[in-house]
Design a protein around this motif. Structure first.
Motif, PDB file in Angstrom:
ATOM      1  N   MET A   1       0.839  -1.181   0.000  1.00 13.66           N
ATOM      2  CA  MET A   1       0.000   0.000   0.000  1.00 13.66           C
ATOM      3  C   MET A   1       0.888   1.250   0.000  1.00 13.66           C
ATOM      4  O   MET A   1       1.799   1.381   0.800  1.00 13.66           O
ATOM      5  CB  MET A   1      -0.915  -0.017   1.225  1.00 13.66           C
ATOM      6  CG  MET A   1      -1.798   1.178   1.332  1.00 13.66           C
ATOM      7  SD  MET A   1      -2.843   1.053   2.790  1.00 13.66           S
ATOM      8  CE  MET A   1      -4.293   1.788   2.146  1.00 13.66           C
ATOM      9  N   SER A   2       0.619   2.161  -0.863  1.00 15.87           N
ATOM     10  CA  SER A   2       1.390   3.396  -0.989  1.00 15.87           C
ATOM     11  C   SER A   2       0.988   4.389   0.101  1.00 15.87           C
ATOM     12  O   SER A   2      -0.155   4.439   0.513  1.00 15.87           O
ATOM     13  CB  SER A   2       1.148   3.999  -2.373  1.00 15.87           C
ATOM     14  OG  SER A   2       1.868   5.179  -2.515  1.00 15.87           O
ATOM     15  N   HIS A   3       1.961   5.153   0.546  1.00 14.48           N
ATOM     16  CA  HIS A   3       1.722   6.170   1.569  1.00 14.48           C
ATOM     17  C   HIS A   3       2.428   7.451   1.166  1.00 14.48           C
ATOM     18  O   HIS A   3       3.394   7.435   0.416  1.00 14.48           O
ATOM     19  CB  HIS A   3       2.249   5.673   2.924  1.00 14.48           C
ATOM     20  CG  HIS A   3       1.837   6.555   4.050  1.00 14.48           C
ATOM     21  ND1 HIS A   3       2.563   7.653   4.430  1.00 14.48           N
ATOM     22  CD2 HIS A   3       0.769   6.515   4.875  1.00 14.48           C
ATOM     23  CE1 HIS A   3       1.961   8.251   5.434  1.00 14.48           C
ATOM     24  NE2 HIS A   3       0.865   7.578   5.721  1.00 14.48           N
ATOM     25  N   ILE A   4       1.959   8.564   1.700  1.00  7.91           N
ATOM     26  CA  ILE A   4       2.542   9.870   1.370  1.00  7.91           C
ATOM     27  C   ILE A   4       4.052   9.889   1.613  1.00  7.91           C
ATOM     28  O   ILE A   4       4.796  10.544   0.895  1.00  7.91           O
ATOM     29  CB  ILE A   4       1.829  11.000   2.136  1.00  7.91           C
ATOM     30  CG1 ILE A   4       2.185  12.335   1.524  1.00  7.91           C
ATOM     31  CG2 ILE A   4       2.147  10.968   3.617  1.00  7.91           C
ATOM     32  CD1 ILE A   4       1.227  13.437   1.873  1.00  7.91           C
ATOM     33  N   CYS A   5       4.523   9.160   2.616  1.00  5.50           N
ATOM     34  CA  CYS A   5       5.958   9.136   2.923  1.00  5.50           C
ATOM     35  C   CYS A   5       6.778   8.513   1.795  1.00  5.50           C
ATOM     36  O   CYS A   5       7.975   8.788   1.688  1.00  5.50           O
ATOM     37  CB  CYS A   5       6.215   8.384   4.219  1.00  5.50           C
ATOM     38  SG  CYS A   5       5.521   9.201   5.679  1.00  5.50           S
ATOM     39  N   ASP A   6       6.144   7.691   0.983  1.00  2.90           N
ATOM     40  CA  ASP A   6       6.851   7.088  -0.150  1.00  2.90           C
ATOM     41  C   ASP A   6       7.324   8.147  -1.143  1.00  2.90           C
ATOM     42  O   ASP A   6       8.253   7.912  -1.911  1.00  2.90           O
ATOM     43  CB  ASP A   6       5.961   6.075  -0.876  1.00  2.90           C
ATOM     44  CG  ASP A   6       5.601   4.885   0.001  1.00  2.90           C
ATOM     45  OD1 ASP A   6       6.332   4.615   0.978  1.00  2.90           O
ATOM     46  OD2 ASP A   6       4.574   4.238  -0.283  1.00  2.90           O
ATOM     47  N   ASP A   7       6.687   9.308  -1.120  1.00  2.00           N
ATOM     48  CA  ASP A   7       7.049  10.393  -2.034  1.00  2.00           C
ATOM     49  C   ASP A   7       8.065  11.369  -1.439  1.00  2.00           C
ATOM     50  O   ASP A   7       8.519  12.282  -2.130  1.00  2.00           O
ATOM     51  CB  ASP A   7       5.794  11.175  -2.448  1.00  2.00           C
ATOM     52  CG  ASP A   7       4.839  10.330  -3.267  1.00  2.00           C
ATOM     53  OD1 ASP A   7       5.307   9.415  -3.974  1.00  2.00           O
ATOM     54  OD2 ASP A   7       3.623  10.573  -3.192  1.00  2.00           O
ATOM     55  N   PHE A   8       8.423  11.186  -0.161  1.00  2.00           N
ATOM     56  CA  PHE A   8       9.404  12.082   0.458  1.00  2.00           C
ATOM     57  C   PHE A   8      10.761  11.923  -0.221  1.00  2.00           C
ATOM     58  O   PHE A   8      11.172  10.814  -0.549  1.00  2.00           O
ATOM     59  CB  PHE A   8       9.580  11.777   1.948  1.00  2.00           C
ATOM     60  CG  PHE A   8       8.465  12.254   2.831  1.00  2.00           C
ATOM     61  CD1 PHE A   8       7.449  13.075   2.378  1.00  2.00           C
ATOM     62  CD2 PHE A   8       8.428  11.870   4.159  1.00  2.00           C
ATOM     63  CE1 PHE A   8       6.436  13.510   3.205  1.00  2.00           C
ATOM     64  CE2 PHE A   8       7.421  12.301   5.008  1.00  2.00           C
ATOM     65  CZ  PHE A   8       6.437  13.116   4.539  1.00  2.00           C
ATOM     66  N   GLU A   9      11.439  13.027  -0.398  1.00  5.83           N
ATOM     67  CA  GLU A   9      12.806  13.029  -0.927  1.00  5.83           C
ATOM     68  C   GLU A   9      13.648  13.954  -0.068  1.00  5.83           C
ATOM     69  O   GLU A   9      13.151  14.951   0.464  1.00  5.83           O
ATOM     70  CB  GLU A   9      12.832  13.524  -2.369  1.00  5.83           C
ATOM     71  CG  GLU A   9      12.167  12.585  -3.341  1.00  5.83           C
ATOM     72  CD  GLU A   9      12.253  13.059  -4.780  1.00  5.83           C
ATOM     73  OE1 GLU A   9      12.951  14.055  -5.051  1.00  5.83           O
ATOM     74  OE2 GLU A   9      11.603  12.434  -5.624  1.00  5.83           O
ATOM     75  N   ARG A  10      14.909  13.635   0.028  1.00  7.33           N
ATOM     76  CA  ARG A  10      15.845  14.474   0.785  1.00  7.33           C
ATOM     77  C   ARG A  10      15.887  15.877   0.172  1.00  7.33           C
ATOM     78  O   ARG A  10      15.906  16.035  -1.044  1.00  7.33           O
ATOM     79  CB  ARG A  10      17.232  13.843   0.748  1.00  7.33           C
ATOM     80  CG  ARG A  10      18.279  14.639   1.491  1.00  7.33           C
ATOM     81  CD  ARG A  10      19.657  14.006   1.335  1.00  7.33           C
ATOM     82  NE  ARG A  10      20.656  14.903   1.833  1.00  7.33           N
ATOM     83  CZ  ARG A  10      21.199  14.835   3.039  1.00  7.33           C
ATOM     84  NH1 ARG A  10      20.817  13.876   3.872  1.00  7.33           N
ATOM     85  NH2 ARG A  10      22.101  15.708   3.428  1.00  7.33           N
TER      86      ARG A  10
END
Length: 87
Positions: A1-10
């Motif tokens: 399941m995808s979560h918003i945190c999967d899109d976080f980048e440094r």
């Protein structure tokens, strides 16, 4: 399941105070909406004493948001969990 945190980048530095303020506001909104959890930090991850906030994602990943303080441009990055740093 995808979560918003999967899109976080440094983020290696914010381009302006407004850029940082908008990003910080989006993180606060995610916390308010229950998408991520704010974690109180007893001791900063870095030895340099910049203002720092940690968030925890549902998958257990922990990210830190460090406020810019000229000439340091701030940072948003994933961290290794150091248990003694979490209250």
């Amino acid at each position: 399941m995808s979560h918003i945190c999967d899109d976080f980048e440094r983020i290696d530095g914010f381009h302006s105070p407004l850029n940082f303020e908008k990003f910080e506001a989006s993180i606060r909104q995610m916390i308010s909406n229950g998408l991520v959890k704010g974690i109180p930090v007893k001791q900063p991850y870095s030895i340099v004493k910049y203002e720092e906030k940690w968030i925890e994602c549902p998958n257990g990943a922990v990210w830190r948001l460090v406020t810019p303080d000229f000439p340091f441009p701030g940072v948003f990055e994933k961290v290794a969990i150091i248990q003694e740093n979490i209250q």
